[in-house]
Design a protein around this motif. Sequence first.
Motif, PDB file in Angstrom:
ATOM      1  N   THR A  91       0.833  -1.201   0.000  1.00  8.73           N
ATOM      2  CA  THR A  91       0.000   0.000   0.000  1.00  8.73           C
ATOM      3  C   THR A  91       0.870   1.254   0.000  1.00  8.73           C
ATOM      4  O   THR A  91       0.620   2.189  -0.747  1.00  8.73           O
ATOM      5  N   LYS A  92       1.917   1.255   0.805  1.00  9.74           N
ATOM      6  CA  LYS A  92       2.800   2.417   0.862  1.00  9.74           C
ATOM      7  C   LYS A  92       3.575   2.599  -0.435  1.00  9.74           C
ATOM      8  O   LYS A  92       3.812   3.714  -0.867  1.00  9.74           O
ATOM      9  N   ILE A  93       3.958   1.508  -1.074  1.00 11.88           N
ATOM     10  CA  ILE A  93       4.689   1.590  -2.333  1.00 11.88           C
ATOM     11  C   ILE A  93       3.798   2.177  -3.428  1.00 11.88           C
ATOM     12  O   ILE A  93       4.252   2.952  -4.266  1.00 11.88           O
ATOM     13  N   GLU A  94       2.508   1.830  -3.429  1.00 16.04           N
ATOM     14  CA  GLU A  94       1.586   2.365  -4.426  1.00 16.04           C
ATOM     15  C   GLU A  94       1.418   3.870  -4.289  1.00 16.04           C
ATOM     16  O   GLU A  94       1.156   4.556  -5.264  1.00 16.04           O
ATOM     17  N   ILE A  95       1.567   4.388  -3.088  1.00 16.17           N
ATOM     18  CA  ILE A  95       1.378   5.813  -2.839  1.00 16.17           C
ATOM     19  C   ILE A  95       2.586   6.623  -3.304  1.00 16.17           C
ATOM     20  O   ILE A  95       2.451   7.779  -3.700  1.00 16.17           O
ATOM     21  N   LEU A  96       3.759   6.024  -3.320  1.00 22.18           N
ATOM     22  CA  LEU A  96       4.973   6.747  -3.672  1.00 22.18           C
ATOM     23  C   LEU A  96       4.942   7.238  -5.111  1.00 22.18           C
ATOM     24  O   LEU A  96       4.431   6.584  -6.006  1.00 22.18           O
ATOM     25  N   ALA A  97       5.517   8.417  -5.335  1.00 27.35           N
ATOM     26  CA  ALA A  97       5.614   8.973  -6.687  1.00 27.35           C
ATOM     27  C   ALA A  97       6.901   8.465  -7.340  1.00 27.35           C
ATOM     28  O   ALA A  97       7.940   8.368  -6.700  1.00 27.35           O
ATOM     29  N   THR A  98       6.802   8.169  -8.614  1.00 28.97           N
ATOM     30  CA  THR A  98       7.987   7.744  -9.345  1.00 28.97           C
ATOM     31  C   THR A  98       8.701   8.974  -9.897  1.00 28.97           C
ATOM     32  O   THR A  98       8.188  10.088  -9.863  1.00 28.97           O
ATOM     33  N   LYS A  99       9.886   8.767 -10.435  1.00 24.50           N
ATOM     34  CA  LYS A  99      10.636   9.871 -11.034  1.00 24.50           C
ATOM     35  C   LYS A  99       9.862  10.477 -12.195  1.00 24.50           C
ATOM     36  O   LYS A  99       9.880  11.684 -12.397  1.00 24.50           O
ATOM     37  N   GLU A 100       9.176   9.638 -12.958  1.00 23.68           N
ATOM     38  CA  GLU A 100       8.388  10.132 -14.083  1.00 23.68           C
ATOM     39  C   GLU A 100       7.242  11.017 -13.602  1.00 23.68           C
ATOM     40  O   GLU A 100       6.933  12.031 -14.220  1.00 23.68           O
ATOM     41  N   ASP A 101       6.608  10.625 -12.481  1.00 23.81           N
ATOM     42  CA  ASP A 101       5.526  11.439 -11.912  1.00 23.81           C
ATOM     43  C   ASP A 101       6.040  12.814 -11.510  1.00 23.81           C
ATOM     44  O   ASP A 101       5.413  13.836 -11.795  1.00 23.81           O
ATOM     45  N   VAL A 102       7.178  12.839 -10.853  1.00 23.05           N
ATOM     46  CA  VAL A 102       7.761  14.100 -10.396  1.00 23.05           C
ATOM     47  C   VAL A 102       8.164  14.956 -11.589  1.00 23.05           C
ATOM     48  O   VAL A 102       7.921  16.165 -11.612  1.00 23.05           O
ATOM     49  N   HIS A 103       8.741  14.330 -12.616  1.00 21.35           N
ATOM     50  CA  HIS A 103       9.167  15.065 -13.813  1.00 21.35           C
ATOM     51  C   HIS A 103       7.953  15.683 -14.517  1.00 21.35           C
ATOM     52  O   HIS A 103       7.975  16.848 -14.915  1.00 21.35           O
ATOM     53  N   ALA A 104       6.873  14.906 -14.662  1.00 19.82           N
ATOM     54  CA  ALA A 104       5.650  15.429 -15.302  1.00 19.82           C
ATOM     55  C   ALA A 104       5.072  16.574 -14.491  1.00 19.82           C
ATOM     56  O   ALA A 104       4.618  17.580 -15.059  1.00 19.82           O
ATOM     57  N   LEU A 105       5.111  16.440 -13.171  1.00 21.22           N
ATOM     58  CA  LEU A 105       4.579  17.499 -12.309  1.00 21.22           C
ATOM     59  C   LEU A 105       5.407  18.767 -12.434  1.00 21.22           C
ATOM     60  O   LEU A 105       4.858  19.876 -12.493  1.00 21.22           O
ATOM     61  N   ARG A 106       6.715  18.618 -12.514  1.00 23.24           N
ATOM     62  CA  ARG A 106       7.576  19.791 -12.695  1.00 23.24           C
ATOM     63  C   ARG A 106       7.269  20.492 -14.016  1.00 23.24           C
ATOM     64  O   ARG A 106       7.244  21.715 -14.079  1.00 23.24           O
ATOM     65  N   ASN A 107       7.052  19.714 -15.076  1.00 27.93           N
ATOM     66  CA  ASN A 107       6.720  20.311 -16.370  1.00 27.93           C
ATOM     67  C   ASN A 107       5.402  21.073 -16.308  1.00 27.93           C
ATOM     68  O   ASN A 107       5.279  22.159 -16.867  1.00 27.93           O
TER      69      ASN A 107
END
Length: 90
Positions: A39-55
């Motif tokens: 459950t905790k692993i599913e909540i974590l953001a991946t590098k791709e998620d963070v990169h998309a959010l920064r964009n």
Amino acid sequence: MEKVTLTKLYEVLAQKIGRSEAECLTYYVDVKIKDGLNTKIEILATKEDVHALRNEVKDNTISMQKWLMGTFITLVIMILGLYAAILLKH
């Protein structure tokens, strides 16, 4: 504090409540721990998620800067128009 492993937990429980019950309880604990971690692993953001959010933030920032500059230029033109109206009135 002493580290307790599932094997050690099983051994202690087997002496107190019996092998069958100890096996069921340690299995339950193991499953609950793994479910909690999944459950905790599913909540974590991946590098791709963070990169998309920064964009997205970058795009929104540029858009906000354009609106701010447009508003500023409009206000300057309005103020200059007011001064021109006052000066031309006399």
